[in-house]
Structure formats: C-alpha cells, structure tokens
Design a protein around this motif. Structure first.
Motif, PDB file in Angstrom:
ATOM      1  N   ALA A 115       0.815  -1.223   0.000  1.00  0.00           N
ATOM      2  CA  ALA A 115       0.000   0.000   0.000  1.00  0.00           C
ATOM      3  C   ALA A 115       0.844   1.266   0.000  1.00  0.00           C
ATOM      4  CB  ALA A 115      -0.935   0.006   1.211  1.00  0.00           C
ATOM      5  N   HIS A 116       2.154   1.135   0.210  1.00  0.00           N
ATOM      6  CA  HIS A 116       3.035   2.301   0.287  1.00  0.00           C
ATOM      7  C   HIS A 116       4.239   2.110  -0.643  1.00  0.00           C
ATOM      8  CE1 HIS A 116       0.706   2.605   4.019  1.00  0.00           C
ATOM      9  NE2 HIS A 116       0.959   3.897   3.989  1.00  0.00           N
ATOM     10  N   PRO A 117       4.045   2.407  -1.911  1.00  0.00           N
ATOM     11  CA  PRO A 117       5.149   2.216  -2.872  1.00  0.00           C
ATOM     12  C   PRO A 117       6.341   3.118  -2.605  1.00  0.00           C
ATOM     13  CG  PRO A 117       3.321   3.407  -3.885  1.00  0.00           C
ATOM     14  CD  PRO A 117       2.827   2.907  -2.565  1.00  0.00           C
ATOM     15  N   GLU A 118       6.144   4.173  -1.809  1.00  0.00           N
ATOM     16  CA  GLU A 118       7.254   5.066  -1.482  1.00  0.00           C
ATOM     17  C   GLU A 118       8.126   4.505  -0.363  1.00  0.00           C
ATOM     18  OE1 GLU A 118       4.387   5.957   1.768  1.00  0.00           O
ATOM     19  OE2 GLU A 118       4.274   5.352  -0.331  1.00  0.00           O
ATOM     20  N   ALA A 119       7.703   3.416   0.247  1.00  0.00           N
ATOM     21  CA  ALA A 119       8.428   2.847   1.381  1.00  0.00           C
ATOM     22  C   ALA A 119       9.670   2.104   0.908  1.00  0.00           C
ATOM     23  CB  ALA A 119       7.525   1.899   2.166  1.00  0.00           C
ATOM     24  N   GLY A 120      10.810   2.493   1.466  1.00  0.00           N
ATOM     25  CA  GLY A 120      12.036   1.754   1.177  1.00  0.00           C
ATOM     26  C   GLY A 120      12.086   0.472   1.974  1.00  0.00           C
ATOM     27  N   GLY A 121      11.660   0.561   3.213  1.00  0.00           N
ATOM     28  CA  GLY A 121      11.618  -0.613   4.068  1.00  0.00           C
ATOM     29  C   GLY A 121      10.722  -0.357   5.251  1.00  0.00           C
ATOM     30  N   PHE A 206      31.298  -6.148   9.706  1.00  0.00           N
ATOM     31  CA  PHE A 206      31.269  -7.509  10.238  1.00  0.00           C
ATOM     32  C   PHE A 206      29.983  -7.729  11.036  1.00  0.00           C
ATOM     33  CE2 PHE A 206      32.082 -10.647  13.568  1.00  0.00           C
ATOM     34  CZ  PHE A 206      32.559 -11.711  12.816  1.00  0.00           C
ATOM     35  N   MET A 207      29.696  -6.797  11.944  1.00  0.00           N
ATOM     36  CA  MET A 207      28.484  -6.875  12.749  1.00  0.00           C
ATOM     37  C   MET A 207      28.241  -5.510  13.375  1.00  0.00           C
ATOM     38  SD  MET A 207      27.592  -9.641  15.718  1.00  0.00           S
ATOM     39  CE  MET A 207      25.942  -9.809  16.407  1.00  0.00           C
ATOM     40  N   TYR A 208      26.999  -5.079  13.390  1.00  0.00           N
ATOM     41  CA  TYR A 208      26.548  -3.797  13.915  1.00  0.00           C
ATOM     42  C   TYR A 208      26.883  -2.651  12.940  1.00  0.00           C
ATOM     43  CZ  TYR A 208      26.269  -6.450  18.258  1.00  0.00           C
ATOM     44  OH  TYR A 208      25.985  -7.403  19.183  1.00  0.00           O
ATOM     45  N   GLY A 209      25.890  -1.791  12.757  1.00  0.00           N
ATOM     46  CA  GLY A 209      26.046  -0.633  11.900  1.00  0.00           C
ATOM     47  C   GLY A 209      25.600  -0.846  10.473  1.00  0.00           C
ATOM     48  N   GLU A 210      25.511  -2.105  10.037  1.00  0.00           N
ATOM     49  CA  GLU A 210      25.101  -2.357   8.654  1.00  0.00           C
ATOM     50  C   GLU A 210      23.650  -1.964   8.430  1.00  0.00           C
ATOM     51  OE1 GLU A 210      24.151  -5.596  11.219  1.00  0.00           O
ATOM     52  OE2 GLU A 210      26.177  -4.986  10.643  1.00  0.00           O
ATOM     53  N   ASP A 211      22.819  -2.030   9.472  1.00  0.00           N
ATOM     54  CA  ASP A 211      21.425  -1.613   9.322  1.00  0.00           C
ATOM     55  C   ASP A 211      21.326  -0.098   9.152  1.00  0.00           C
ATOM     56  OD1 ASP A 211      22.294  -1.201  11.915  1.00  0.00           O
ATOM     57  OD2 ASP A 211      20.491  -1.994  12.875  1.00  0.00           O
ATOM     58  N   ILE A 212      22.197   0.642   9.832  1.00  0.00           N
ATOM     59  CA  ILE A 212      22.218   2.095   9.667  1.00  0.00           C
ATOM     60  C   ILE A 212      22.644   2.460   8.257  1.00  0.00           C
ATOM     61  CG2 ILE A 212      23.252   4.251  10.478  1.00  0.00           C
ATOM     62  CD1 ILE A 212      23.669   2.924  13.192  1.00  0.00           C
ATOM     63  N   ASP A 213      23.690   1.810   7.790  1.00  0.00           N
ATOM     64  CA  ASP A 213      24.207   2.091   6.451  1.00  0.00           C
ATOM     65  C   ASP A 213      23.168   1.801   5.373  1.00  0.00           C
ATOM     66  OD1 ASP A 213      26.546   2.476   4.456  1.00  0.00           O
ATOM     67  OD2 ASP A 213      25.862   0.443   4.010  1.00  0.00           O
ATOM     68  N   LEU A 214      22.514   0.640   5.471  1.00  0.00           N
ATOM     69  CA  LEU A 214      21.523   0.270   4.464  1.00  0.00           C
ATOM     70  C   LEU A 214      20.301   1.183   4.539  1.00  0.00           C
ATOM     71  CD1 LEU A 214      20.541  -1.479   2.193  1.00  0.00           C
ATOM     72  CD2 LEU A 214      19.832  -3.213   3.846  1.00  0.00           C
ATOM     73  N   SER A 215      19.873   1.528   5.744  1.00  0.00           N
ATOM     74  CA  SER A 215      18.736   2.443   5.901  1.00  0.00           C
ATOM     75  C   SER A 215      19.042   3.789   5.251  1.00  0.00           C
ATOM     76  CB  SER A 215      18.419   2.643   7.386  1.00  0.00           C
ATOM     77  OG  SER A 215      18.011   1.438   7.992  1.00  0.00           O
ATOM     78  N   TYR A 216      20.261   4.264   5.431  1.00  0.00           N
ATOM     79  CA  TYR A 216      20.670   5.541   4.848  1.00  0.00           C
ATOM     80  C   TYR A 216      20.654   5.474   3.328  1.00  0.00           C
ATOM     81  CZ  TYR A 216      23.472   9.739   4.003  1.00  0.00           C
ATOM     82  OH  TYR A 216      23.913  10.956   3.566  1.00  0.00           O
ATOM     83  N   ARG A 217      21.115   4.359   2.785  1.00  0.00           N
ATOM     84  CA  ARG A 217      21.134   4.219   1.323  1.00  0.00           C
ATOM     85  C   ARG A 217      19.731   4.083   0.743  1.00  0.00           C
ATOM     86  NH1 ARG A 217      23.423  -0.240  -0.090  1.00  0.00           N
ATOM     87  NH2 ARG A 217      24.298  -1.030   1.855  1.00  0.00           N
ATOM     88  N   LEU A 218      18.808   3.510   1.507  1.00  0.00           N
ATOM     89  CA  LEU A 218      17.413   3.451   1.073  1.00  0.00           C
ATOM     90  C   LEU A 218      16.848   4.868   0.940  1.00  0.00           C
ATOM     91  CD1 LEU A 218      16.021   0.537   3.267  1.00  0.00           C
ATOM     92  CD2 LEU A 218      16.542   0.443   0.828  1.00  0.00           C
TER      93      LEU A 218
END
Length: 226
Positions: A115-121, A206-218
């Motif tokens: 329902a939200h095509p603008e949603a990255g995640g 390796f672990m931690y921070g990858e979610d921040i990075d990917l969220s930013y790129r979205l």
C-alpha cells in the motif's frame, strides 16, 4: 501468492533460533504466503545444524566454513538466491535469530509495503522479553548533532524533544506508524526493487552498523522508511 525471502544468520544460539523459526512457521500457518526461509550458520561449531535441520525441513540451511559476520552472511543469500529469482521475488526480510514475531506480522507488513510504494523498508514495534517497548524500534540517523546529544546526555534529559531526542525519536508514539530513519537489523522488511536501487548490505561491516548504512542508502535512493 507472494514471494518473500526470510534471511536469518545464526551463530551458536540454536535455542533462540528454534523459537524464532517456530514463530515464522506459526505466522505462515495462520496467514499462508509463498515464503522461502534461509538460515546461514556462521560456523557455530556446535550442533546447531544437527539440532535444527530435522525440525525444520522447510528451511534452507547454509553452512559457512568460518564466521564471516552478519552482513557478509546475509549478502550470501541475498546475492546468490534472491537476485537470481528477482522476477518473482517481491520482498526480502532480514530477521535476527533472537526475534519472535506474531502470527500476523509477515502478512501485515507485506500489506503495508504493497500500500506504500514510497516505502524503502519497514520495521515493526519491538518489545523486550518483559513486554516493554524497545526504543530501537524508532531511531534517527546518528548525525554529528544527534550523536552529540546522545553522548553528552541531552537526549536522556529531553527524550521527547525533537531537537535533542532525535536518536530514539521518543517524541513519536510507540503505538503508531511513522516515517523513521533507521530500520533495526532485528527486522528489516524491504522490497526487492528497492534493494536493486540502493544496493545490498555492505560486506565491510562484520556486525553492527550495517542496518544504519543500508537504511541511509534506502533514503538516498529516494525512499521513506517506516
């Protein structure tokens, strides 16, 4: 029917992972959807796979020969499997081994994304083992100002301030849906076409921070996280 890939990375937490997989199984029984589940074991060197494989024949287990970390292990599945089937795959879910979902979680989040095509995640409202709201559910990007407020305690003094409390966004209701900055790595539900534009997880983490990075790129790709 939908096509969702659920990706879980394991390292020596077979009992947590067992409960996690049982919750996914219950969710798919309550709301049947076409879902493929992958578990990447990061060379646990215990009996995790021997213990879990007989219990979950519907899960595709992948055994790494060393502990490569969360991002590289997730990338292994996203790259080798979901990209190969991008014509039919709709969404990918990065899902932590210690997370337990409700029976309607996968269905409701998928419907929200449709329902939200603008949603990255999309993330979810997360609770700890005692049922308390986890502030990691809604986080802001750690800009210099936001980090300063966090490190020097301003966010703790003024948790509901939009100026000082952006780190955990406590000025937002925990019971309502909002645009946020960071999707927690415990539950990151993303559309396939979105990942094609933003790129997958950065394997240098390796672990931690990858979610921040990917969220930013979205967000850089023009999407909104919820």
């Amino acid at each position: 029917m939908v096509k969702i890939s659920v990706v879980i990375v394991n390292y020596r937490v077979k009992y947590f992972l067992e409960q996690s997989l049982r919750s996914v199984r219950a969710a798919l029984k309550a709301y049947p959807m076409e879902v493929e589940i992958f578990v990447v074991d990061n060379h646990s060197q215990d009996d995790s796979l021997d213990y879990l494989i007989p219990q979950f024949p519907e899960v595709r287990f992948i055994a790494n020969t060393k502990n490569v970390g969360f991002a590289p292990a997730s990338f292994l599945v996203l790259r080798r499997h979901t990209v190969l089937h991008s014509t039919v795959l709709r969404c990918s879910l990065l899902y932590q081994r210690h997370t337990v979902i409700a029976e309607n979680t996968l269905y409701e989040v998928f419907q929200f994304m449709e329902a939200h095509p603008e949603a990255g995640g999309a993330g979810v409202k997360m609770l700890d083992g005692d049922g308390r709201f986890l502030p990691e559910s809604k986080r802001g990007f750690p800009t210099p100002w936001v980090s300063f407020c966090k490190i020097f305690g301003l966010s703790a003094l003024f948790p509901h301030s939009r100026i000082f409390g952006h780190y955990h966004m406590k000025y937002l209701s925990p019971d309502e849906c909002h645009p946020i900055d960071i999707l927690s790595g415990a539950f990151m539900f993303m559309r396939r076409e979105t990942l094609d534009k933003s790129g997958l997880l950065d394997e240098s983490f390796f672990m931690y921070g990858e979610d921040i990075d990917l969220s930013y790129r979205l967000v850089l790709a023009g999407y909104t996280n919820y």
